[in-house]
Design a protein around this motif. Sequence first.
Motif, PDB file in Angstrom:
ATOM      1  N   ALA A 104       0.755  -1.401  -0.089  1.00 32.97           N
ATOM      2  CA  ALA A 104       0.104   0.086  -0.021  1.00 32.97           C
ATOM      3  C   ALA A 104       0.966   1.256  -0.142  1.00 32.97           C
ATOM      4  N   ILE A 105       2.032   1.091   0.852  1.00 37.67           N
ATOM      5  CA  ILE A 105       2.760   2.305   0.938  1.00 37.67           C
ATOM      6  C   ILE A 105       3.412   2.656  -0.476  1.00 37.67           C
ATOM      7  N   ALA A 106       3.696   1.397  -1.028  1.00 32.78           N
ATOM      8  CA  ALA A 106       4.504   1.574  -2.737  1.00 32.78           C
ATOM      9  C   ALA A 106       3.351   2.233  -3.619  1.00 32.78           C
ATOM     10  N   LEU A 107       2.126   2.064  -3.605  1.00 38.42           N
ATOM     11  CA  LEU A 107       0.956   2.350  -4.494  1.00 38.42           C
ATOM     12  C   LEU A 107       0.919   3.834  -4.195  1.00 38.42           C
ATOM     13  N   GLN A 108       0.746   4.062  -2.627  1.00 38.07           N
ATOM     14  CA  GLN A 108       0.708   5.685  -2.281  1.00 38.07           C
ATOM     15  C   GLN A 108       1.887   6.343  -3.046  1.00 38.07           C
ATOM     16  N   LEU A 109       3.152   5.985  -2.820  1.00 35.36           N
ATOM     17  CA  LEU A 109       4.045   6.575  -3.115  1.00 35.36           C
ATOM     18  C   LEU A 109       4.073   6.856  -4.843  1.00 35.36           C
ATOM     19  N   ALA A 110       3.729   5.904  -5.554  1.00 35.99           N
ATOM     20  CA  ALA A 110       3.778   5.934  -6.874  1.00 35.99           C
ATOM     21  C   ALA A 110       2.718   7.044  -7.223  1.00 35.99           C
ATOM     22  N   LEU A 111       1.628   7.157  -6.597  1.00 32.24           N
ATOM     23  CA  LEU A 111       0.704   8.138  -6.810  1.00 32.24           C
ATOM     24  C   LEU A 111       1.065   9.464  -6.283  1.00 32.24           C
ATOM     25  N   ASP A 112       1.742   9.760  -5.279  1.00 36.34           N
ATOM     26  CA  ASP A 112       2.005  11.236  -4.672  1.00 36.34           C
ATOM     27  C   ASP A 112       3.399  11.747  -5.221  1.00 36.34           C
TER      28      ASP A 112
END
Length: 263
Positions: free
Chosen positions: A95-103
Amino acid sequence: MTTGIALHHRIDGPYDAPVLVLGPSLGTDLHLFDAQVAAFVDRFRIVRYDLPGHGGSAAPDGPRTMADLADAVVALLDRLGIERAHHVGVSIGGAIALQLALDHPGRATGLTVIASAARFADPDSWPQRAATVRKEGTGAMLGSRPGTWFVHSFAGTDEAERLLGMLRATGDEGYAACCEAIAGFDVRGRLPEIGVPVLAVAGAEDPATPPEMVRVIADGVRDGRFEIVDGAAHLLNVEKPEQFNALLGAQLAASGGVSGRVN
């Protein structure tokens, strides 16, 4: 970038090699990825981190969101002078990886998301779990890990006991704060914004993030691939390291132009 979260980390591999960032799951530490480090360390600079209140990272000083955790990973990479990396994460690490790619678009060359979700099941249950752990400690979660973290036939092995030891050593507040971050996480509507290649891997017997939940990620991003590892539950990279390493190696070869061979 200043986040107020300092993540304990470890670096292995050649300084000038492509970078892999490995983010662990709730209740574990950076040694969750020992089998992946052994397989890829000759060809990658591997950065592993501990979640707040886990492993060597200090407990958080207040509530945290998934965006806060993603910012903390980027701040760590900034301190290390790393601009871009392939991000690998298990459960909350995914989830952190997904959030990082978005932000932080441009900071990820690709993602490998393991036993994770764009929105975790039963969001109202996570604050309740946080309250239980604050009252009773992380030991309250030990009995529910066989069958969730790993299949029952894996219980009692040295690796299973090593994983449970990580949970015993996790700080109560760190665990609880990460539960609250999970409760507020929902990027289902933003998945099409992720343009880098994404491998989403599910354990066939995972009750926490079952295959259909993980598939949502691969189906939602622009360049997604979905795989299932048979005979594995939530921490499939430990239960089935050879199978997972082969999938990760192939993904790295396809998305980053590096060899898909693993040791």
